[in-house]
Design a protein around this motif. Structure first.
Motif, PDB file in Angstrom:
ATOM      1  N   PRO A  23      -5.755  -1.910   4.553  1.00 14.46           N
ATOM      2  CA  PRO A  23      -4.377  -2.410   4.665  1.00 14.46           C
ATOM      3  C   PRO A  23      -3.545  -1.669   5.720  1.00 14.46           C
ATOM      4  CG  PRO A  23      -4.946  -2.039   2.351  1.00 14.46           C
ATOM      5  CD  PRO A  23      -6.096  -1.533   3.169  1.00 14.46           C
TER       6      PRO A  23
ATOM      7  N   SER B 209      -4.646  -7.865   3.294  1.00  6.36           N
ATOM      8  CA  SER B 209      -3.266  -7.993   3.742  1.00  6.36           C
ATOM      9  C   SER B 209      -2.815  -6.651   4.284  1.00  6.36           C
ATOM     10  CB  SER B 209      -2.362  -8.405   2.581  1.00  6.36           C
ATOM     11  OG  SER B 209      -2.622  -9.739   2.222  1.00  6.36           O
ATOM     12  N   GLY B 210      -1.782  -6.694   5.097  1.00  2.00           N
ATOM     13  CA  GLY B 210      -1.219  -5.457   5.623  1.00  2.00           C
ATOM     14  C   GLY B 210      -0.501  -4.692   4.522  1.00  2.00           C
ATOM     15  N   MET B 211       0.203  -3.661   4.941  1.00  2.00           N
ATOM     16  CA  MET B 211       0.815  -2.775   3.969  1.00  2.00           C
ATOM     17  C   MET B 211       2.305  -2.667   4.260  1.00  2.00           C
ATOM     18  SD  MET B 211      -0.818   0.830   3.293  1.00  2.00           S
ATOM     19  CE  MET B 211      -0.047   1.985   2.212  1.00  2.00           C
ATOM     20  N   ALA B 212       3.098  -2.769   3.195  1.00  2.00           N
ATOM     21  CA  ALA B 212       4.537  -2.598   3.384  1.00  2.00           C
ATOM     22  C   ALA B 212       4.900  -1.151   3.063  1.00  2.00           C
ATOM     23  CB  ALA B 212       5.299  -3.542   2.476  1.00  2.00           C
TER      24      ALA B 212
ATOM     25  N   THR C 150      -7.892  -4.338  -4.255  1.00  2.00           N
ATOM     26  CA  THR C 150      -6.603  -4.154  -3.585  1.00  2.00           C
ATOM     27  C   THR C 150      -5.990  -2.815  -3.976  1.00  2.00           C
ATOM     28  OG1 THR C 150      -6.260  -6.551  -3.663  1.00  2.00           O
ATOM     29  CG2 THR C 150      -4.337  -5.215  -3.152  1.00  2.00           C
TER      30      THR C 150
ATOM     31  N   THR D 136      -5.212   0.297  -1.550  1.00  2.00           N
ATOM     32  CA  THR D 136      -3.821   0.756  -1.469  1.00  2.00           C
ATOM     33  C   THR D 136      -3.772   2.283  -1.586  1.00  2.00           C
ATOM     34  OG1 THR D 136      -3.058  -1.291  -2.489  1.00  2.00           O
ATOM     35  CG2 THR D 136      -1.517   0.555  -2.487  1.00  2.00           C
TER      36      THR D 136
ATOM     37  N   SER E  13      -0.612  -4.956  -1.447  1.00  2.00           N
ATOM     38  CA  SER E  13      -0.408  -3.564  -1.860  1.00  2.00           C
ATOM     39  C   SER E  13       0.915  -3.356  -2.590  1.00  2.00           C
ATOM     40  CB  SER E  13      -0.431  -2.638  -0.640  1.00  2.00           C
ATOM     41  OG  SER E  13      -1.652  -2.727   0.006  1.00  2.00           O
ATOM     42  N   SER E  14       1.993  -3.859  -2.005  1.00  3.83           N
ATOM     43  CA  SER E  14       3.296  -3.571  -2.609  1.00  3.83           C
ATOM     44  C   SER E  14       3.521  -4.342  -3.892  1.00  3.83           C
ATOM     45  CB  SER E  14       4.457  -3.877  -1.664  1.00  3.83           C
ATOM     46  OG  SER E  14       4.031  -4.111  -0.394  1.00  3.83           O
TER      47      SER E  14
ATOM     48  N   LEU F  25       1.361  -5.537  -5.941  1.00  4.65           N
ATOM     49  CA  LEU F  25       0.470  -5.085  -7.015  1.00  4.65           C
ATOM     50  C   LEU F  25       0.986  -3.786  -7.636  1.00  4.65           C
ATOM     51  CD1 LEU F  25      -2.087  -5.490  -8.673  1.00  4.65           C
ATOM     52  CD2 LEU F  25      -3.369  -4.272  -6.930  1.00  4.65           C
TER      53      LEU F  25
END
Lengths: 393, 414
Positions: free
Chosen positions: A147, A167-170, A208, A212, B346-347, B349
């Motif tokens: 990510p 998916s990318g990372m926020a 995921t 993360t 990521s966020s 989840l």
């Protein structure tokens, strides 16, 4: 050969097998030296005509008695065009050959809704097509493994960075990085998960979760060692670019960064608001480029600025402008093949039936250029077909 | 699945999960189904009725004030709906309304019209699909959102006709561009007046001959809807959406066709079609268990029902919806929300996994613990077994078992 050089050299071969085991003990995390793409989104529909002003064009002044910028206030860059007065640093960058501006970027059957048009830009879809993944998300699916290879400086993740598999990372900000994974409970769940659960959705979620953690830990470790430049304006965009620069200088293996600058929906009393917004952009991006130059990272960073649409050519009754269509894109970097204005001037004569600009460059051709020539991938698999890349890089 | 598991499975499909009390009170699936449909006869509308006079005077207001009022109205409606979804007796009607809310996705700034559309959907949610489609198509919200206001003779706007066919009835590529053009001509004159009422504007209507899906006549909008509903493709499209939301995120052509046949048999009546679906044996196949990732709203409403959370602040409730990626009344576009795995990154989840404890800790909602044992709770909460090691989570971290179990990947699916 020095040990460090040796390590650098072996990392290029991307095969850990070549690193003799006695060196593995030292495990120096490699710094990522590849190309980075920084995208800045102007949300709300930036008024491109008042960003790069056609100050010799009478039509411009006829259409915009209240909103137009006068010949005296703009920053003239050549005989036809002047920058908005707030764009002083951008103008210096332009003078140094670091800026390429593409006019009349858009797509067929333009949609004038913020949400819908932004979706079209994020997914690189046709105006009548609904995709549920983003163009950068599909790049992640095709080319990336974690990510953190695409980071958005925000609380939530934009559709642009959502892929099917990856998916990318926020990342809202660097201080939050540690906080997001501090829950012992969640950590335990992640650490104690073994094998498969017989449910594909649950497996996807554990996967995921694991990525993360590893991405967050990786970024944390990277960022721990970096000097943060303190000269950035503490605006929303300033802080985002400051964090992006930190990641880049730390050598994080992230190929795409995504920042957002909000508030461009200037229906009323546009002038002051626009001045303020472009000023914030100018300060942030100017500082960012200086910072990258100082740390030797400007060569492999490219900044791209877009907005979901431009504004109507004719001003409205409230000293503002309404939603329009085609608009300019700004490209900033020192590897430009064609600096300055990339294509012809914006045509104010042949407008569409709404009085809006007609596009002459499809934004997906710009994406194709970035994918092929900057991110070194094949655009057709990501954009769902052959496009015609441009020659600005 | 045994009887109890079937009840649990159906509760997430036909509602927002079982409340703890329901879990104990139902032992027979048929009793549960009977009650679902019985309770669904009751319709609770959202918002307050606004008379035409009030509407008139609202329209006279200063634009800024009006916008503020509208924003407040929408937030209140959001929270009112959210609370309505939590009640046992509203399960089926609100769940099906929520399904159509996504199916007929619409996003406009005029909250009054937004709420009106929502109530139109609620009233017809379990009625006849043709009436539902017609009524929805004639709401001010939809006519404006899809630009039929601008669709007139000699200057057609195809947006409305296109979306009705692509997203509401037949699905992509089942018609030609020519069909869209002809349908758009037939819909000319369908408008909404300033009060948000449907009007047919004779002068704007194109009375000429149109050939639509092979049939020629002086069609108007209602004729087009008739012709669309004669297409087997339409039943199939509606069935595929029902399947995706009520059965599984994985398509199954045979099952979809079965639902489509039921729709046609029942002359597009929604209630008997769903009842048939909820009683057919394959509905309870084990492969359908945990085949859906809970949408943020389903997760949140389900959590508050099962954990007896009570939200007491509109703003906070909406902020949580926002962080999870789904705000009632604010679908991203006419195609509705991106579902399934698109909910998870990521966020979102991490946010989901931290949410139950955050709600309690930050007093976003009040929480009433139960005294059930972890094993009882696991039975009640999960569709897929929790890994054995995780039964010790609550004691290990000194956390209330309900909160602990809700903070797991396994709780995100149903």
């Amino acid at each position: 050969m020095k040990r460090r050089d040796f390590l650098k050299y072996t990392s290029l071969t991307t095969s850990a097998v070549l690193v003799p085991s006695f060196l593995k003990a030292f495990e120096i995390p490699q710094n990522f030296e590849g190309k980075k793409l920084v995208i800045i989104q102007f949300s709300g529909g930036n008024d491109g005509l008042n960003t790069f002003v056609p100050y010799q064009n009478d039509l411009y002044y006829q259409y915009r008695p209240k909103v137009a910028l006068s010949k005296d206030e703009i920053l003239k860059v050549h005989s036809e065009i002047g920058f908005h007065p707030a764009l002083q640093q951008l103008r210096s960058l332009y003078d140094e050959g670091y800026v390429s501006i593409i006019n009349e970027v858009g797509y067929p059957n333009p949609n004038r809704s913020h949400f819908r048009s932004m979706d079209i830009w994020h997914t690189a879809s046709e105006a009548q097509e609904y995709k549920n993944n983003g163009w950068l998300g599909r790049y992640l699916d095709a080319e990336c493994t974690a990510p953190h290879m695409a980071i958005e400086m925000s609380q939530g993740l934009s559709l642009a960075l959502k892929g099917d598999q990856l998916s990318g990372m926020a990342v809202p900000n660097l201080n939050m990085l540690q906080k997001t994974i501090r829950s012992k409970h969640v950590k335990y769940i992640n650490n104690n998960h073994k094998g498969h659960s017989h449910n594909a959705h649950v497996d996807f979620m554990y996967k995921t979760l694991a990525s993360t953690y590893s991405s967050t830990n990786y970024l944390n470790e990277k960022i721990g060692k970096v000097d943060r430049s303190s000269s950035y304006p503490q605006t929303q965009l300033g802080k985002q670019l400051q964090d992006v620069a930190s990641f880049i200088k730390a050598g994080a293996k992230s190929k795409v960064y995504y920042a957002t600058h909000n508030g461009f929906d200037t229906h009323v009393y546009q002038k002051n608001k626009h001045q303020q917004l472009l000023g914030q952009f100018d300060e942030a991006v100017g500082t960012f480029v200086q910072d990258l130059k100082k740390s030797g990272q400007f060569d492999n960073t490219l900044v791209v600025v877009f907005s979901e649409f431009g504004r109507r050519v004719k001003e409205n009754g409230s000293a503002g402008t309404d939603h329009g269509t085609a608009n300019n894109m700004i490209i900033i970097g020192n590897q430009l093949k064609k600096a300055g204005f990339y294509n012809q001037e914006t045509d104010l004569v042949n407008l569409d039936s709404n009085g809006d600009l007609q596009y002459s460059v499809d934004f997906r051709d710009v994406y194709a250029t970035l994918l092929d020539k900057w991110l070194d991938t094949k655009h057709d698999q990501i954009l769902g077909g052959k496009r015609s890349p441009l020659a600005f890089i | 699945m045994n009887e109890k598991e079937k009840i649990k499975h159906l509760s997430w499909r036909a509602g927002f999960g079982l409340s703890y009390q329901q879990w104990h009170s139902y032992t027979k699936l048929n009793d549960y189904i009977h009650d679902l449909f019985e309770h669904a006869k009751n319709v609770e509308l959202l918002g307050e009725e606004v008379s035409n006079e009030e509407m008139q005077s609202m329209m006279q207001e200063d634009k800024k004030d009006l916008q503020m009022e509208m924003r407040k109205m929408e937030k209140d409606a959001n929270f009112q709906w959210f609370q309505q979804m939590q009640k046992d007796e509203n399960a089926l009607r609100e769940k099906v309304t929520f399904f159509w809310h996504d199916y007929f996705a619409c996003r406009i700034n005029n909250s009054y019209w937004s709420i009106k559309l929502n109530n139109t959907i609620r009233e017809n949610a379990l009625g006849n699909f043709k009436i539902l489609l017609t009524e929805v198509s004639k709401t001010s919200a939809m006519l404006r959102f899809l630009n039929n206001q601008q669709n007139k003779k000699n200057a057609p706007n195809e947006n409305f006709a296109r979306e009705v066919m692509e997203l509401f009835t037949m699905g992509r590529d089942k018609y030609s561009e020519e069909d869209i053009k002809e349908a758009a001509r037939a819909f000319t004159g369908w408008r909404s007046n300033r009060l948000g009422e449907f009007v047919f504007h004779e002068k704007r209507h194109d009375t000429g001959l149109k050939t639509f899906l092979g049939q020629t006549g002086n069609w108007n909008g209602d004729d087009i809807i008739d012709i669309i509903l004669e297409q087997p493709q339409t039943a199939h499209f509606v069935a595929s959406k029902i399947h995706q939301h009520f059965v599984s995120e994985t398509d199954d052509e045979k099952q979809i066709q079965w639902i489509a046949d039921k729709l046609i048999e029942n002359n597009y009546e929604i209630s008997p079609t769903l009842r048939a679906l909820f009683t057919v044996s394959w509905f309870y196949d084990s492969k359908n268990e945990g085949s859906i990732i809970k949408s943020p709203i389903l997760l949140l409403v389900g959590m508050s029902r099962q954990g007896q959370f009570e939200f007491n602040d509109t703003k906070k409730c909406i902020r949580v919806q926002q962080s999870l990626g789904q705000i009632l009344f604010k679908p991203p576009n006419v195609a509705g929300w991106n579902e399934g795995r698109a909910w998870i990154d990521s966020s979102t989840l991490l946010f989901r996994l931290n949410l139950p404890m955050a709600l309690e800790k930050r007093k976003i909602a009040t929480y009433k613990p139960t005294n059930a044992t972890p094993f009882e709770l696991a039975d009640f909460l999960f569709q897929v077994p929790l890994p054995k090691a995780n039964y010790q989570l609550p004691t290990k971290f000194g956390i209330d078992p309900m909160l602990s179990f809700m903070s797991t990947p396994e709780y995100q699916i149903c």
